[in-house]
Enzyme design. Structure first.
Site, PDB file in Angstrom:
ATOM      1  N   ARG B 294      -5.907  -0.283   1.810  1.00  0.00           N
ATOM      2  CA  ARG B 294      -5.864   0.703   0.752  1.00  0.00           C
ATOM      3  C   ARG B 294      -7.203   1.210   0.207  1.00  0.00           C
ATOM      4  O   ARG B 294      -7.126   2.140  -0.232  1.00  0.00           O
ATOM      5  CB  ARG B 294      -5.323  -0.202  -0.456  1.00  0.00           C
ATOM      6  CG  ARG B 294      -3.749  -0.494  -0.640  1.00  0.00           C
ATOM      7  CD  ARG B 294      -3.266  -1.232  -1.721  1.00  0.00           C
ATOM      8  NE  ARG B 294      -1.732  -1.110  -1.480  1.00  0.00           N
ATOM      9  CZ  ARG B 294      -0.815  -1.819  -2.204  1.00  0.00           C
ATOM     10  NH1 ARG B 294      -1.341  -2.667  -3.258  1.00  0.00           N
ATOM     11  NH2 ARG B 294       0.609  -1.778  -2.035  1.00  0.00           N
ATOM     12  N   TYR B 434       1.000   6.883   1.252  1.00  0.00           N
ATOM     13  CA  TYR B 434       1.318   5.750   2.241  1.00  0.00           C
ATOM     14  C   TYR B 434       0.318   4.436   1.589  1.00  0.00           C
ATOM     15  O   TYR B 434      -0.573   4.497   0.777  1.00  0.00           O
ATOM     16  CB  TYR B 434       1.139   5.770   3.736  1.00  0.00           C
ATOM     17  CG  TYR B 434      -0.130   6.343   4.334  1.00  0.00           C
ATOM     18  CD1 TYR B 434      -1.355   6.369   3.747  1.00  0.00           C
ATOM     19  CD2 TYR B 434       0.005   6.817   5.589  1.00  0.00           C
ATOM     20  CE1 TYR B 434      -2.564   6.779   4.264  1.00  0.00           C
ATOM     21  CE2 TYR B 434      -1.177   7.170   6.288  1.00  0.00           C
ATOM     22  CZ  TYR B 434      -2.648   7.275   5.646  1.00  0.00           C
ATOM     23  OH  TYR B 434      -3.459   7.845   6.262  1.00  0.00           O
ATOM     24  N   GLU B 435       0.603   3.175   2.281  1.00  0.00           N
ATOM     25  CA  GLU B 435       0.013   2.154   1.748  1.00  0.00           C
ATOM     26  C   GLU B 435       0.375   1.789   0.348  1.00  0.00           C
ATOM     27  O   GLU B 435      -0.618   1.228  -0.388  1.00  0.00           O
ATOM     28  CB  GLU B 435      -1.500   2.069   2.005  1.00  0.00           C
ATOM     29  CG  GLU B 435      -1.983   2.118   3.236  1.00  0.00           C
ATOM     30  CD  GLU B 435      -1.350   1.327   4.381  1.00  0.00           C
ATOM     31  OE1 GLU B 435      -0.749  -0.011   3.715  1.00  0.00           O
ATOM     32  OE2 GLU B 435      -1.030   1.630   5.617  1.00  0.00           O
ATOM     33  N   GLY B 436       1.483   2.128  -0.194  1.00  0.00           N
ATOM     34  CA  GLY B 436       1.869   1.952  -1.481  1.00  0.00           C
ATOM     35  C   GLY B 436       1.702   3.277  -2.310  1.00  0.00           C
ATOM     36  O   GLY B 436       0.397   3.659  -2.448  1.00  0.00           O
TER      37      GLY B 436
END
Lengths: 592, 592
Positions: B294, B434-436
Site C-alpha cells: 500500500r 489495487y491493493e484495496g
C-alpha cells in the site's frame, strides 16, 4: 457488456415540470406536448439501447482504419448510420426548408443526450454534420444553402470543422493554411489540418469540410482568416458528384479513446474551396459552429457520466461484497450488495446528483438558445453566450470525474476493458480537451464573457438567482435544504466577481489566476439553481398528489445531496480566487 | 517520446535537510551520508533515464502475450530486468543474510520512486518480489527462508501475491480456493485467482506465488484463511528446479493501462503448496505484504505525477501559443510559450506542489518504518499504520488527478498516444484501485486505524502538528504563509475526528459517509505539515547563505502555493463530513 436505458422520465420532468416548455411562449414550443416529447424520447431510447449502445465497445476495440486512402469505420457503424439517418434523427431541429424537421433545439438536445450516452464516437459523425449545417445555414448564400444543405440534412453528405494545425491549436493566428483566389471566384486551399474528428469515413457519400485558411490581404493574426467550404468530392452544377477534390487523409490518430471516430490528419493540396461568409471574417463564422459544438461537448460530459452511472448502479446492486455495518441486508446471501455501503452510496449520489443537475442546466441552456433564435430574444442570446464556457468546462470536468467514480465502483473489474467502464473514462477525457481546452473556456468566461455587454448578462444571472430565492422564500420545506445553500453559494460567486473587478484591472493575472476556479464556482451555482428549480417542481408535484410520489421524493433527496455535499465547493473556489496571482505566479518561470 | 530525469536534488533536500537522516539515530542511518545517497540516487537516475524510461511506451504498446501457456513480456524487458538485478537494485534494503544489501527502507523508497516514474509496469515485477520476500522473511521458518529468499533477492526467482477471486475482492471471507493437507505436510491447492500482477513472465526462472486459500477446520469467513507458498516450478531438496507445479496462467487481462505488466488469471489445479506462518492465520501474514504494497502504491501515485509533470513542464516551456496578457515574453517569436499563461502556471503549480509534498510525506513514512523495524519503536509502527491508508488513498487520488492535469497542458496532443501523456493517466488509474480500492482505504482509516491502540496514534499526530507550530511560532517569515494555514487545517481535522466520536457510536454511517472526505482531509494536513517542515528547512538553508539560494526560494514559493491553494480544501471536506449520513443515505436503495 455495459448497457444503457434512456432516462426518459427524468427528461420529461425537466422539460415539462421544471422548464414548462409548452407554457414558454417560444415559437414551435406548442408542439412539445408531453405525449409528443415522450414518444420521441422513447423511440430515441429504443434505438440507443438496441442499435447504438451495442456498437460502443465494438467501436472502441476495432477503431477506424486507413487503407489506400480510404477510411473504414467499425463493423456495424454503416448500418446504424443509415438507420439513424433514415429515421431523420440528425435533422430533428434543422430548417425544414432544407430537409430538416424544424423541431426546437431543446428536444434535439434531449435526443442528443440519449445518443451520446449510447455511443459517443458514433454520434460525433452526425454531430459534426449538424455543426457544419448550422454554419452554412447562418453564413451561406442562398445558392450555397440550396447546394449543400439538403444532402447534409439527410446524412447523405456529412460535415466537419477544420481549425487546428500542428503548431497552432488555441492560437489560430499562427495558421499556415493558405487560400489563393482563382479567377472563377473559388479558392485554392493548401495546408495540413490535424485532429479533424469524423474527418473521413465510409458512412456518407461526400464530406463537406469547413476549413479555416488565410487568404491574401487579411492582415496578421486571426484577422486574416476566412472560412471555406471544401468538399471531399466536387459537386457538379446539377448537384451530382463530380471529380475528387485535392483532399486526402494523411493519417488516423492513435488516441486514448473515442476510437470509433476517425480523428484525421487532413491534407489540402490545392483543393477547391468556396468562401463561406465574408472574406477575412472566418473566425466569426467558425464561432457559430464552435458555440454549438461547445454546448454539445458539455452535453457529452454529463451524457458519458449518465451511462457510466447506470452501469455502476447496476453493479453496486448485484455485486455481493461485505456486510452493512448496521445489520445484514441480504442475510441469506454470502454477502450484501455493494450499494449498502455508505461510501459506495456517496459515490453513486455524487454521480446521480451531478448528472441530473447537468441535464437540467443543459436543457435550460437549450431553451435559451431556442428563445434567442426562435423569439429573437437578445438577452437570452447574451445569457447563453455567458453560460457556454460554463456548460462546456464545468460539465466536462465533472463528467469525467464522475466516469472515474463510476469505474471505481467496479474495483479491479473497472480496470479491465471488458466491463466497458474504462472506455467511458477514456472517451469522456476528450471532452475536457476539444472545442477549446477547459482552461480556454475559463479564460473565455473571465476574460470575455463576464464583461460582455457591460456585464449585463452576469448581472441578469445574479438577479435570476435572487429572484428565484425571493419567489420561494415562503416555502419552508425547501428553505434550509435548498434556498439557504443556494444563497450562500451565490454570495461566493458575487464575491469572486467583485474580486476580479477590484483587482483584475490593476493586474490581469489576479483574475486569470482564478479563472479556472471561477468557472467551477459558476458551474456549481448554476447546478445549485437548477436543483432549486427542480426541488420546487418536485415539491409541487408531491403537493398535488397526482404524480409519482416516489419519483418526486427521490428528486428531492438527490437535490438535498447536491446542496449539502457538492455546492459547498464554492467557498473553496472563492478562497483560491481571493488568494490572487501571487501564489500562482510567485515562482519565476526559470525557477521551475 | 516522454522523458524522465530523476529529481535527485529534491530527494536529497528531503532526506538530509528535512528528515536529517544521518542525525536520526536509527540503526543503519549513519551510512546515509549525503555523498553516499547522492551517488546511489544519481546512479539509479541514470538507469531510469537510459534503460527504463525508453521501455515505458514499448511496454504500453506491445503489452504481454500468452502463447501456449507461456507469458512474454515486451521487447527489452528481459535485458533491463537482468541489468537491474545484476546491479542489486531490487535487493537494496533486503536482509543481507539472504542476499540483500541491508540499506535502510528510506533509501530504497527514494530509489523506488525513480524506477516507478521511469517505468511503473516494469517496476511491478521486482516490486512484487520484494513484497513476497518480506512476507516469507517475516513469517517463514528458517528452512523456508533459506530455501526461497536468496534466489528472490537476486531476482533469479520472482514473487507474487494471490488474493482476489472472481467473486471476491475486498471481501476475502468469500474465498473458494481450497488447501487440502497431504500426509507429507504439504498442501494441495485448488482454485482460481484473478488480477495477479506479474503473475508470470519470461524474466525469472521461477515464480514464487503466495496464495491465500482455505484449509479445513478454520471456520467461516476470513478466519479460515491460510497463506501458502506455491512455486511455479517445484524446487528439489538441493535447491535445483524440479518438476512444474500444477500452476498455470489462464489468461492475461486486457486492461486500461500498465500493459507492460502481465495481469494474470492463475489456475491452481491441485498444486503443491507450503504453509507460510500459522494455519488459519493467513490474513495476518498477507497484511505484511499488503501494508508494504500500500505504501508502494501511494508512491506510484505521486511518482507517475512526477514524470507527467516533468513532461508537462517541458511542453509548457516549448509550445508557443498566445501572448502573455501583461506583455509579450517572446516578442521575436510567433507567440509566447504556454508557461506564461496564469492558468497553465496554476496547473503546473498544482502538480509540482503536490508531488514535492507527497515525496516528503512518503519518505517521512519510510523513515517511520525504519524506526519501527530497525529501532523497534512501537509508536513509529503505530503511526505508520495509521498513515498507510492516507499515503495510499490520498496520494493515488491526487496523483491521478495531477496526471490528468499534466495531460491537459498538452491540449489535443495529450490525447494522442504518441506523446505518452495518456499512458501516465491510464497507468496511474490502477493505483486508486489495487491493493484495496481507495474507498477501502478510507474505511480502514476511519473504521480501524483511528481507534488503533485507543486512538493513541492519531493523538500523537495532532501533538506533532501542534508541536511543530509551537516550535516555529517565533518564525515570522513562515507564520502567515505556513503556520497559520496549517493550524487552520489541523483544526478542521480535529473537528472531523470530534464529529466522528460524537456521532459514529450512535450511527456508524455518520462516520462512514464521511470516511472518504476524512482521508483527503487527513492527507492535506499531512502534506501541509510536510510543507511546513520543508519551509523551515529551506528557510534555514537560505539564512545560512551557503547552499543554492534559488533552490530554497523555489521550495518556499512552491510551499506557499500549496498552503494558499490546496490546503484550504480541508474546510470543504469538514463541511461534507459534518453534513453526516442523511444526505448520503437519504435516498433509499430501491429509489435510485
Amino acid at each position: 457488456m455495459p448497457s444503457y436505458t434512456a432516462p426518459t422520465k427524468d427528461m420529461a420532468f425537466v422539460l415539462h415540470e421544471m422548464l414548462d416548455v409548452t407554457g414558454a411562449e417560444i415559437p414551435g414550443y406548442d408542439e412539445l406536448e408531453p405525449d409528443f416529447t415522450s414518444a420521441v424520447l422513447e423511440e430515441a431510447g429504443k434505438i440507443a439501447s438496441e442499435v447504438l449502445a451495442p456498437l460502443n465497445q465494438v467501436g472502441d476495440r476495432e477503431g477506424c482504419t486507413l487503407e489506400n486512402g480510404v477510411v473504414r469505420t467499425p463493423k456495424g457503424f454503416k448500418e446504424a448510420y443509415d438507420q439513424i439517418c433514415e429515421g431523420g434523427w440528425p435533422a430533428l431541429d434543422l430548417d425544414p426548408d432544407y430537409g430538416g424537421q424544424g423541431m426546437p433545439y431543446v428536444l434535439a438536445t434531449a435526443v442528443g443526450e440519449i445518443f451520446v450516452s449510447a455511443n459517443m464516437s458514433f454520434n460525433m459523425y452526425t454531430g459534426l454534420t449538424h455543426g457544419a449545417f448550422s454554419a452554412i445555414h447562418t453564413h451561406g448564400t442562398d445558392e450555397q444553402k440550396a447546394r449543400w444543405l439538403p444532402n447534409m440534412a439527410t446524412g447523405k453528405w456529412s460535415g466537419t470543422m477544420n481549425l487546428t494545425e500542428p503548431h497552432c491549436g488555441t492560437d489560430l493566428g499562427l495558421m499556415r493554411t493558405r487560400a489563393e483566389p482563382r479567377d472563377d471566384g473559388t479558392y485554392r486551399i493548401t495546408g495540413t489540418k490535424i485532429f479533424i474528428s469524423a474527418g473521413d469515413q465510409d458512412l456518407s457519400e461526400n464530406v463537406i469540410h469547413l476549413v479555416l485558411a488565410k487568404a491574401p490581404g487579411g492582415g496578421p493574426g486571426t484577422k486574416g482568416i476566412s472560412l471555406f467550404i471544401v468538399p471531399k468530392i466536387l459537386v457538379n452544377e446539377d448537384g451530382s458528384l463530380g471529380e475528387p477534390n485535392a483532399v486526402s487523409v494523411g493519417n488516423i490518430e492513435e488516441k486514448m479513446g473515442i476510437h470509433g471516430n476517425a480523428t484525421c490528419v487532413m491534407n489540402y493540396d490545392g483543393a477547391t474551396g468556396y468562401l463561406l461568409g465574408n472574406l477575412h471574417k472566418g473566425m466569426r463564422a467558425m464561432f457559430t459552429m464552435m458555440n454549438e459544438a461547445r454546448i454539445g461537448v458539455g452535453l457529452q460530459g454529463y451524457a458519458q457520466a449518465e451511462v457510466a452511472y447506470q452501469n455502476a448502479l447496476a453493479y453496486a446492486r448485484e455485486r455481493l461484497q461485505g456486510r452493512d455495518v448496521t445489520g445484514a441486508k441480504n442475510p441469506d446471501g454470502p454477502a450484501d450488495p455493494l450499494i449498502v455501503h455508505p461510501d459506495i452510496r456517496r459515490s453513486l449520489m455524487d454521480q446521480k446528483s451531478f448528472v441530473e443537475g447537468a441535464r437540467a442546466f443543459t436543457l435550460w441552456g437549450a431553451k435559451l438558445i431556442d428563445r434567442a433564435q426562435r423569439a429573437g430574444d437578445a438577452d437570452a442570446h447574451g445569457l447563453i453566450s455567458l453560460m457556454t464556457p460554463v456548460i462546456k468546462g464545468f460539465q466536462t470536468d465533472k463528467g469525467f470525474e464522475m466516469c472515474v467514480q463510476a469505474q471505481q465502483v467496479f474495483g479491479g473489474h473497472g480496470y479491465i476493458e471488458e466491463t466497458g467502464m474504462s472506455q467511458f473514462v477514456r472517451d469522456a477525457r476528450i471532452t475536457q480537451i476539444y472545442e477549446g481546452a477547459n482552461g480556454i473556456q475559463a479564460l473565455d468566461l473571465v476574460g470575455r464573457k463576464l464583461a460582455l455587454d457591460g456585464g449585463k448578462h452576469v448581472m441578469a444571472f445574479f438577479e435570476m438567482v435572487k429572484g428565484f430565492i425571493k419567489e420561494n422564500e415562503g416555502n419552508e420545506a425547501l428553505k434550509a435544504d435548498f434556498l439557504d445553500p443556494l444563497k450562500a453559494a451565490s454570495k461566493d460567486l458575487q464575491a469572486a466577481g467583485m474580486y476580479f473587478m477590484q483587482n483584475g484591472m490593476k493586474n490581469p493575472n489576479a483574475a486569470l489566476a482564478g479563472s479556472y476556479d471561477f468557472m467551477h464556482l459558476f458551474g456549481h451555482v448554476c447546478l445549485g439553481l437548477m436543483w432549486g428549480r427542480m426541488a420546487v417542481a418536485a415539491q409541487k408535484g408531491l403537493d398535488a398528489g397526482t404524480g409519482d410520489a416516489a419519483f418526486y421524493k427521490a428528486k428531492l433527496a438527490t437535490g438535498r445531496y447536491y446542496m449539502a455535499r457538492q455546492l459547498p465547493a464554492t467557498a473553496l473556489h472563492l478562497k483560491r480566487i481571493e488568494s490572487g496571482a501571487d501564489p500562482v505566479m510567485g515562482l519565476a518561470e526559470d525557477a521551475f
